[in-house]
Write an enzyme that holds these catalytic residues in place. Structure first.
Site, PDB file in Angstrom:
ATOM      1  N   TYR A  81      -2.552  -1.878  -2.950  1.00  0.00           N
ATOM      2  CA  TYR A  81      -3.114  -2.307  -4.235  1.00  0.00           C
ATOM      3  C   TYR A  81      -2.451  -3.624  -4.608  1.00  0.00           C
ATOM      4  CZ  TYR A  81      -4.270  -2.719  -9.111  1.00  0.00           C
ATOM      5  OH  TYR A  81      -4.726  -3.211 -10.311  1.00  0.00           O
ATOM      6  N   ASP A 118       3.949  -7.457  -0.790  1.00  0.00           N
ATOM      7  CA  ASP A 118       3.759  -7.256  -2.218  1.00  0.00           C
ATOM      8  C   ASP A 118       4.785  -6.209  -2.657  1.00  0.00           C
ATOM      9  OD1 ASP A 118       2.993  -6.807  -4.765  1.00  0.00           O
ATOM     10  OD2 ASP A 118       0.894  -6.328  -4.336  1.00  0.00           O
ATOM     11  N   LYS A 133       7.339  -5.688 -11.309  1.00  0.00           N
ATOM     12  CA  LYS A 133       7.720  -4.549 -12.146  1.00  0.00           C
ATOM     13  C   LYS A 133       9.228  -4.408 -12.404  1.00  0.00           C
ATOM     14  CE  LYS A 133       3.526  -2.204 -11.015  1.00  0.00           C
ATOM     15  NZ  LYS A 133       2.707  -1.176 -11.621  1.00  0.00           N
TER      16      LYS A 133
END
Ligand code: PLP
Length: 380
Positions: free
Chosen positions: A97, A179, A207
């Site tokens: 994702y 990622d 994050k």
């Protein structure tokens, strides 16, 4: 975490894994508060941008230069545009994702509104399968600008697989992007690339970077990052200093204190404790624990009298009822205590027999107080 009715929860979602130190971490709050009285956003870049960039370069193996965005999707879109500029190619291979923007989401089932011409430039490949990646690369020789993947997810990769991905990217002249939105500052201070000792060309971070403050980064090899001189990557709020102050405090705390080791050890207790309970209740035919101790997954399979989605709904219902906020993963933070782990395991000890009854003895209808979840969008 308290809901509007005053119910208290131990949070294992932690803002989709963005809050890694815990809410209102004293060091982060002090840094943000100090910056707040000086100003938030200026017309020029602030010194903090350089300080955070230097800290990232010191911690993340692939990072030689850094640019900041706000959301993770800014960073992944920036990495892809830079990779396309560097290689002069258009095609992108995706393994996980990577955000909401056209270049990525167009290649998923949630592609409404994305032009077909854009979707055609992105292909998915199955992760943890080097032969499949090799086949896609061979079919598209000299066309692939970038291979972007989450280096780890619900299933941990083997080091050999990640090394092979590295070799394949180099052999095909494609930019390798890890990622590390979730794995960064979580698997290790230098992310999954440090943990598995495999270095990509570019890395996207977000994050765990600023303990929940909106900040993301794309970083990597100097020669590739130099494309940023001409690639357009600009945000009005890009230099916002509260998030940069939060990031500096977060990264310094990671460097100074056993943040990752603590998350690993408490998350490891959860994984082992839950595996022991699965064995105790003979539930291994429909429940499995996977992933990394800092980000572990409860994976459910269909039972004979309930589907995996019905079982997941029941699991979440019963976790919430016991003051546990989880969506089926354990996103560890430094603020979780041994007592929080005990409370979670005590909840599983009560819930597993219910799940077993629902999975194999037809008890779902009488146990479930809401409609079952429906599958919407599966990306990892
Ligand atoms: C691996 C990964 N990449 C990219 C993103 C996109 O980040 P954002 O939602 O901040 O745009 C996410 C968000 O969940 C993610 O987990």
């Amino acid at each position: 975490m308290w809901d509007v009715d005053g119910n208290e929860y131990v949070d294992f979602i932690n803002a989709l894994a963005a809050v890694s130190l815990g809410y209102d971490d004293p060091d982060v709050t002090a840094a943000v508060t100090a910056q707040l009285s000086k100003g938030i956003l200026y017309s020029l870049s602030h010194e903090l941008e350089a300080l955070v960039a230097e800290q990232i370069v010191a911690m993340v193996p692939s990072a030689e230069m850094v640019r900041f965005g706000k959301n993770g999707s800014d960073a992944t879109a920036g990495a892809i545009r830079v990779a396309r500029a560097f290689t002069g190619r258009d095609l992108v291979l995706v393994g996980g994702y990577h955000g909401w923007q056209d270049w990525y989401i167009g290649a998923t089932t949630r592609n409404k509104g994305v032009p077909a011409a854009t979707s055609a430039l992105t292909r998915r490949f199955p992760v943890n399968n080097a032969e499949a990646l090799e086949a896609v690369l061979s079919e598209n020789r000299d066309k692939v600008a970038a291979i972007i993947l989450e280096p780890a997810g619900a299933e941990l990769p083997s080091v050999e697989y990640l090394r092979r991905v590295r070799e394949l990217a180099t052999a095909h002249g494609a930019v390798l992007v890890f990622d590390e939105m979730i794995t960064g500052f979580r698997f290790a201070n230098g992310g999954a690339q440090e943990f598995f000792d495999v270095t990509p060309d570019l890395t996207t971070l977000g994050k765990g970077l600023a303990n929940g403050y909106p900040l993301s980064a794309v970083c990597g090899r100097r020669d590739i990052m130099m494309e940023m001189e001409e690639v357009f990557f600009s945000f009005t709020m890009g230099g916002e200093t509260l998030s940069l102050a939060a990031a500096l405090a977060t990264l310094r705390k990671l460097a100074r204190e056993p943040v990752i080791a603590t998350m690993r050890s408490r998350g490891g207790r959860i994984m082992q404790g839950l595996r022991d309970l699965v064995a105790k209740y003979g539930a291994s035919d429909f429940i499995r624990v996977s992933g990394d101790p800092t980000w572990s997954f409860v994976l459910l399979a269909d039972g004979s009298t309930a589907t995996s989605f019905e079982l997941k709904t029941l699991l979440l219902q019963e976790l919430f009822a016991r003051g546990i906020l989880s969506l089926g993963t354990h996103n560890m933070s430094y603020a979780h205590t041994e007592g929080d782990v005990d409370r979670l395991l005590a909840a599983y000890d009560e819930i597993l027999p219910m799940l077993k009854d629902a999975a194999n003895n037809g008890a779902l209808r009488q146990l479930l107080h809401c409609d079952p979840l429906v599958p919407l969008f599966k990306v990892r």
